[in-house]
Design an enzyme around this catalytic site. Structure first.
Site, mmCIF file in Angstrom:
data_model
loop_
_atom_site.group_PDB
_atom_site.id
_atom_site.type_symbol
_atom_site.label_atom_id
_atom_site.label_comp_id
_atom_site.label_asym_id
_atom_site.label_seq_id
_atom_site.Cartn_x
_atom_site.Cartn_y
_atom_site.Cartn_z
ATOM 1 N N ASP A 16 28.690 -24.213 -23.065
ATOM 2 C CA ASP A 16 29.007 -24.982 -24.276
ATOM 3 C C ASP A 16 28.759 -24.071 -25.474
ATOM 4 O OD1 ASP A 16 26.271 -24.866 -24.553
ATOM 5 O OD2 ASP A 16 25.947 -27.035 -24.632
ATOM 6 N N CYS A 73 23.971 -23.272 -21.079
ATOM 7 C CA CYS A 73 23.884 -24.192 -22.214
ATOM 8 C C CYS A 73 22.533 -23.916 -22.878
ATOM 9 C CB CYS A 73 24.066 -25.655 -21.793
ATOM 10 S SG CYS A 73 22.799 -26.329 -20.721
ATOM 11 N N THR A 75 19.424 -25.376 -22.908
ATOM 12 C CA THR A 75 18.261 -25.380 -22.008
ATOM 13 C C THR A 75 18.623 -25.051 -20.566
ATOM 14 O OG1 THR A 75 18.627 -27.702 -21.539
ATOM 15 C CG2 THR A 75 17.101 -27.184 -23.343
ATOM 16 N N HIS A 106 15.311 -18.330 -1.358
ATOM 17 C CA HIS A 106 14.815 -19.569 -0.751
ATOM 18 C C HIS A 106 15.814 -20.719 -0.818
ATOM 19 C CE1 HIS A 106 10.229 -18.532 -1.071
ATOM 20 N NE2 HIS A 106 10.948 -17.542 -0.566
ATOM 21 N N HIS A 141 14.226 -21.353 5.481
ATOM 22 C CA HIS A 141 14.918 -21.825 4.269
ATOM 23 C C HIS A 141 16.292 -22.412 4.601
ATOM 24 C CE1 HIS A 141 11.678 -20.109 2.041
ATOM 25 N NE2 HIS A 141 11.910 -18.910 2.539
HETATM 26 C C1 RB5 Z 1 23.416 -28.573 -27.244
HETATM 27 O O1 RB5 Z 1 22.788 -28.772 -28.479
HETATM 28 C C2 RB5 Z 1 22.432 -28.750 -26.102
HETATM 29 O O2 RB5 Z 1 22.032 -30.069 -26.012
HETATM 30 C C3 RB5 Z 1 23.023 -28.273 -24.794
HETATM 31 O O3 RB5 Z 1 23.411 -26.952 -24.923
HETATM 32 C C4 RB5 Z 1 22.134 -28.293 -23.572
HETATM 33 O O4 RB5 Z 1 20.883 -27.715 -23.849
HETATM 34 C C5 RB5 Z 1 22.017 -29.580 -22.885
HETATM 35 O O5 RB5 Z 1 21.381 -29.697 -21.830
#
Ligand code: RB5
Length: 161
Positions: A16, A73, A75, A106, A141
């Site tokens: 994203d 993305c 996180t 694993h 595993h």
């Molecule tokens: C975008 O702001 C953020 O929410 C997205 O990149 C991601 O971290 C969502 O899990």
């Protein structure tokens, strides 16, 4: 099971907006390593929705069109939630090369998910290399990975199936 080091292998990559800049760097790195990096988007820094990119990539892994793929993305969590809904997809959020290597050894992770807002470019490249080049260990595993998909395993199938 995912083999390692397939010359010319097509590897889809998607992000994203939060992962866009790092995705561009990793796409170039994949191409420089000789992989066919298939850019699923996003194609600019404008705000967008991570599921729109995770679904088409995970579908390709689930149906066997490709062996593995890379998602980014902010996180890593949203992308992993989507990808792990697909049978046969094992999407691992990795924030260090050690975690990426263990996800291969694993867990036979076939999708690498990078938390773009929490890793440096240098770390991301090291994580990508560790994930690409580390084989699955198999053995004990293998049994555990097999149990992730419950429907074909009498030992783990839900009652009544
Ligand atoms: C975008 O702001 C953020 O929410 C997205 O990149 C991601 O971290 C969502 O899990």
């Amino acid at each position: 099971m995912v083999d390692v080091a397939r010359p010319g292998e097509r590897i889809p990559i998607a992000s994203d907006h939060a992962g866009y800049a790092l995705k561009e760097r990793l796409r170039a790195a994949l191409a420089a390593m000789g992989y066919q990096a298939e850019d699923i988007g996003t194609h600019g820094p404008a705000s967008t929705d991570y599921p729109d990119y995770a679904h088409p990539l995970a579908q390709q892994v689930a149906d066997g069109t490709v062996a593995r793929g890379v998602l980014l993305c902010g996180t890593g969590l949203g992308m992993s939630y989507v990808a792990n809904r697909y049978p046969g997809v094992r999407a691992a959020v990795a924030w260090s090369p050690e975690v990426a290597a263990l996800a291969r050894q694993h867990n036979d992770a076939n999708v690498l998910v990078l938390p773009a807002r929490f890793v440096s470019d240098e770390d991301a490249l090291a994580i990508l290399h560790a994930w690409l080049d580390t084989p699955f260990e198999g053995g004990r595993h293998e049994r555990r990975v097999h149990k992730i998909e419950r429907d074909d395993d009498p030992a783990t199938a839900p009652e009544g199936t």
